[in-house]
Write a protein that holds these residues in place. Structure first.
Motif, PDB file in Angstrom:
ATOM      1  N   UNK A  30       0.852  -1.180   0.000  1.00 13.48           N
ATOM      2  CA  UNK A  30       0.000   0.000   0.000  1.00 13.48           C
ATOM      3  C   UNK A  30       0.889   1.231   0.000  1.00 13.48           C
ATOM      4  N   UNK A  31       0.434   2.290  -0.657  1.00 14.48           N
ATOM      5  CA  UNK A  31       1.319   3.419  -0.877  1.00 14.48           C
ATOM      6  C   UNK A  31       0.566   4.739  -0.796  1.00 14.48           C
ATOM      7  N   UNK A  32       1.228   5.732  -0.190  1.00 18.13           N
ATOM      8  CA  UNK A  32       0.752   7.109  -0.197  1.00 18.13           C
ATOM      9  C   UNK A  32       1.927   8.006  -0.560  1.00 18.13           C
ATOM     10  N   UNK A  33       1.796   8.761  -1.641  1.00 10.04           N
ATOM     11  CA  UNK A  33       2.821   9.711  -2.062  1.00 10.04           C
ATOM     12  C   UNK A  33       2.222  11.107  -2.012  1.00 10.04           C
ATOM     13  N   UNK A  34       2.949  12.030  -1.409  1.00  7.68           N
ATOM     14  CA  UNK A  34       2.463  13.401  -1.259  1.00  7.68           C
ATOM     15  C   UNK A  34       3.581  14.380  -1.563  1.00  7.68           C
ATOM     16  N   UNK A  87       2.326  -4.123   4.216  1.00  8.21           N
ATOM     17  CA  UNK A  87       3.547  -3.469   3.731  1.00  8.21           C
ATOM     18  C   UNK A  87       3.147  -2.073   3.279  1.00  8.21           C
ATOM     19  N   UNK A  88       3.240  -1.103   4.183  1.00  2.00           N
ATOM     20  CA  UNK A  88       2.761   0.255   3.934  1.00  2.00           C
ATOM     21  C   UNK A  88       3.939   1.182   3.669  1.00  2.00           C
ATOM     22  N   UNK A  89       3.813   1.987   2.623  1.00  2.00           N
ATOM     23  CA  UNK A  89       4.878   2.915   2.247  1.00  2.00           C
ATOM     24  C   UNK A  89       4.291   4.316   2.119  1.00  2.00           C
ATOM     25  N   UNK A 120       4.733  -4.117   8.272  1.00  2.06           N
ATOM     26  CA  UNK A 120       5.872  -3.240   7.995  1.00  2.06           C
ATOM     27  C   UNK A 120       5.377  -1.889   7.505  1.00  2.06           C
ATOM     28  N   UNK A 121       5.963  -0.841   8.057  1.00  2.73           N
ATOM     29  CA  UNK A 121       5.610   0.530   7.685  1.00  2.73           C
ATOM     30  C   UNK A 121       6.902   1.268   7.371  1.00  2.73           C
TER      31      UNK A 121
END
Length: 303
Positions: A30-34, A87-89, A120-121
């Motif tokens: 999973x992904x969050x880009x800012x 698996x969070x990014x 995992x973060x």
């Protein structure tokens, strides 16, 4: 004369999935880009965001009428919490002269999982020249048999300001759940573009912790770490103001600060009886930092 308006690039994607041996789907990442930029008028705005399930980002908020240039955002998670194999990014990029206060809406719950399938973060954070990041997440609650591994990589320009806090509860304390998790590991590295400034590692053992019932851990089980890198601040004066915090019988707390190596900053450790006490102290610490820079106190943050 026309003024160019900030542009926003916002994307929300479906989760990345891969088939398992029985034909079911297993979420892989999973992904969050800012990315935050600064307009010609000095206002910070979201230039780009990209999110996959379970991440979402709030709309831009201006919560402080005395400081309209600073952007306030909530990072939201629509899942029930951290689960086995998560698996969070999260990637945050603050361009030059931007100002961002980032938090989340509620505590993160780390659920039961096998010790060899930890959640995992990973955070990758870049803060540009004369930019300010205040990242104040809600507590992480380690349920029975939880295992969490976290990494935070931060790259700062020499004139960047950083306030980063972390709160950890060793169980659902109101239910008497106390140090029944497997383990919690958090590794933080703060660097410039070309060199490492400092690193900090927190490792908590749960069931196997020989000190979990000691007089040190038992009365004040909720713990917090604050990293404050403030290149333009008088650290001695800031430390003296932090020492003025007064604990009460209703909100007992112990806190201490030390100077960070290779930069103008402080590392603060705090331990309290509950999350509410930690939140009170972290808000106090952030307001101390803001006042040392001639800025208004933190406004009310609705939750």
């Amino acid at each position: 004369m026309s003024v160019a308006q900030p542009t926003i690039d916002s994307l929300i994607a479906l989760p990345s999935v891969a088939p398992t041996s029985d034909g079911a789907s297993l979420e892989r990442r999973s992904q969050l880009d800012l990315t935050v930029s600064c307009s010609r008028t000095g206002q910070s705005f979201v230039q780009r965001q990209y999110a996959t399930y379970p991440f979402r980002l709030s709309g831009p908020l201006r919560l402080d009428p005395l400081d309209r240039s600073r952007l306030y955002l909530y990072m939201m998670n629509s899942s029930p919490g951290l689960l086995a194999g998560d698996d969070l990014h999260v990637s945050l990029h603050l361009n030059d002269r931007t100002r961002l206060y980032l938090t989340d809406q509620s505590a993160t719950k780390a659920h039961t999982m096998a010790i060899d399938q930890p959640a995992k973060v990973a955070y990758a954070i870049e803060v540009g020249a004369a930019a300010t990041l205040e990242f104040v997440p809600e507590p992480l609650i380690l349920y029975a048999d939880a295992a969490v591994e976290q990494t935070i990589q931060i790259t700062l320009q020499p004139t960047a300001h950083l306030f980063l806090s972390e709160m950890v509860l060793p169980g659902r304390l109101a239910r008497g759940e106390f140090y029944r998790f497997h383990r919690y590991v958090s590794r933080v590295q703060v660097r410039t573009v070309d060199r490492l400034l400092f690193a900090d590692t927190t490792r908590l053992e749960g069931k196997l912790n020989p000190f979990r019932h000691s007089s040190v851990f038992s009365p004040l089980p909720a713990i917090a770490t604050v990293i404050a890198v403030q290149p333009t601040v008088d650290l001695q004066r800031l430390s003296a103001e932090l020492d003025t915090f007064t604990a009460t019988d209703e909100q007992p707390i112990m806190a201490a600060s030390s100077q960070l190596p290779n930069c103008n900053g402080l590392l603060i450790r705090a331990a309290a009886a509950n999350a509410s006490s930690l939140k009170t102290y972290i808000r106090f610490a952030l307001n101390c930092v803001r006042r040392s820079r001639g800025e208004p106190n933190l406004p009310e943050i609705p939750k």
